[in-house]
Design a protein around this motif. Structure first.
Motif, PDB file in Angstrom:
ATOM      1  N   SER A 103      18.949  43.252  31.992  1.00  0.00           N
ATOM      2  CA  SER A 103      18.360  43.446  30.665  1.00  0.00           C
ATOM      3  C   SER A 103      19.389  43.373  29.525  1.00  0.00           C
ATOM      4  N   GLY A 138       6.608  41.646  30.309  1.00  0.00           N
ATOM      5  CA  GLY A 138       8.049  41.515  30.137  1.00  0.00           C
ATOM      6  C   GLY A 138       8.635  42.237  28.946  1.00  0.00           C
ATOM      7  N   ARG A 162      11.761  31.262  37.102  1.00  0.00           N
ATOM      8  CA  ARG A 162      11.381  32.551  37.693  1.00  0.00           C
ATOM      9  C   ARG A 162      12.043  32.740  39.064  1.00  0.00           C
ATOM     10  N   ASN A 182      11.489  45.377  29.673  1.00  0.00           N
ATOM     11  CA  ASN A 182      12.842  44.951  30.018  1.00  0.00           C
ATOM     12  C   ASN A 182      13.623  44.524  28.784  1.00  0.00           C
ATOM     13  N   LYS A 183      12.962  43.790  27.882  1.00  0.00           N
ATOM     14  CA  LYS A 183      13.631  43.349  26.664  1.00  0.00           C
ATOM     15  C   LYS A 183      13.898  44.533  25.727  1.00  0.00           C
ATOM     16  N   GLN A 196       9.825  38.797  35.399  1.00  0.00           N
ATOM     17  CA  GLN A 196       9.062  39.364  34.286  1.00  0.00           C
ATOM     18  C   GLN A 196       7.904  40.177  34.833  1.00  0.00           C
ATOM     19  N   PRO A 243       9.784  38.275  25.393  1.00  0.00           N
ATOM     20  CA  PRO A 243       9.414  37.937  26.779  1.00  0.00           C
ATOM     21  C   PRO A 243       9.358  36.428  26.970  1.00  0.00           C
ATOM     22  N   LEU A 286       9.277  30.475  32.676  1.00  0.00           N
ATOM     23  CA  LEU A 286       9.087  31.151  33.959  1.00  0.00           C
ATOM     24  C   LEU A 286       8.758  30.163  35.072  1.00  0.00           C
TER      25      LEU A 286
END
Length: 332
Positions: free
Chosen positions: A63, A222, A158, A225-226, A216, A148, A154
């Motif tokens: 992160s 997501g 991903r 996490n950000k 994510q 995100p 992704l």
């Protein structure tokens, strides 16, 4: 120290005078952009250094990595804009170039190179051009690591692992090359910068130990996490501040906090939309599936017990709602 906002508190109200920052500009665009580029670089370097010293901490690798990348990319962009200010003396020309190029690193460097001025060797110039192209193939608008990830990203990346150290070192190299063009009184123009590595932005690893895992969480799209990355790294930079460095770290620090606020607001909007969509789906579709269950029954579900009958009905509700094309059902 109490950080909770006071009643009727304004963003410009002063409480702790020891942390006052004198915001001022030299009115010389070249100097101001060069200084800002250095500020963002130093903060990005601090975060990457902390990550590199704690590679077993997956929160930092997974992160903190993203705000570090953003700050470094921003330092590169600001450095290129300093170069534009170096070749154009007319502020109108500078402003027009910025509006035309916006966040495009390739366009900015092309404008600078077209002027014929370069302190780089042929090999250094080629490395930088290829690196900028690689970076822009992933993050052309300087927003990929602020929010995100979108579906396109992704689908391609991903569950892959990014080599944190190699990515950081290449960003440092790109900044150093741009800094060489800007000119640094503390460095010899003939200093050699190692460009033996491949000029790639994203460098992948075969495992997750000490590297960034690209994933994510579906439950919050997501955002968490950000948010954690931007809040934690803002705290890290703030802890490094004293009466001298705060002046240098102020703008990157404010951006980290501003982006964290924007992420939280977007997450709140997402949660409200999900709740509204759920209520709409249940009220519209429930009666056509099983009249013995009401919306109140669903509000009182103990999801941990996973009542098979209710969960089956819920699945049917979602299917029906999607068939009915109810707005927002894609979030269920």
């Amino acid at each position: 120290m109490d950080y909770w906002p006071k009643d009727n508190h304004h963003i410009l109200d002063l409480i702790h005078t020891a942390y006052i920052v004198d915001v001022k500009w030299s009115k010389k665009p070249y100097n101001d952009y060069s200084h800002l580029s250095k500020c963002y670089y130093e903060c990005g370097y601090i975060i990457f250094k902390d990550i590199s010293e704690n590679l077993n901490n997956h929160i930092k690798t997974d992160s903190w990595f993203f705000p570090a990348v953003f700050l470094m990319r921003q330092s590169i962009e600001l450095g290129l804009k300093a170069l534009i200010c170096k070749i154009y003396k007319n502020k109108c020309d500078i402003q027009n170039t910025f509006e035309e190029c916006r966040h495009s690193l390739s366009d900015l460097y092309s404008r600078y190179s077209a002027n014929g001025e370069s302190l780089l060797s042929v090999e250094e110039n080629e490395w930088l051009v290829r690196y900028i192209t690689s970076l822009e193939n992933v993050d052309s608008k300087s927003d990929m690591f602020r929010f995100p990830f979108d579906d396109a990203f992704l689908c391609q990346y991903r569950d892959k692992f990014i080599d944190v150290i190699d990515v950081a070192n290449n960003m440092f190299r790109a900044y150093s090359l741009i800094k060489k063009c800007i000119g640094d009184e503390n460095k010899d123009a003939n200093d050699v910068i190692d460009i033996s590595t491949s000029p790639e932005f994203l460098i992948f690893a075969s495992h997750g130990m000490g590297n960034c895992y690209l994933w994510q969480d579906i439950s919050d799209a997501g955002f968490h996490n950000k948010v954690q990355g931007y809040v934690d790294t803002a705290a890290l930079i703030y802890d490094k501040c004293d009466t001298t460095t705060l002046q240098t770290y102020f703008y990157p620090l404010m951006f980290l906090l501003r982006n964290a606020i924007e992420l939280v607001l977007n997450l709140n909007i997402l949660n409200v939309k999900r709740a509204e969509t759920m209520a709409l789906v249940l009220n519209v579709a429930l009666a056509s599936i099983d009249a013995s269950y009401t919306a109140e029954d669903f509000a009182n579900i103990n999801w941990e017990e996973e009542d098979a009958t209710i969960l089956a009905i819920y699945d049917q509700v979602v299917v029906l709602a999607r068939e009915m094309n109810i707005e927002g059902t894609e979030l269920l």
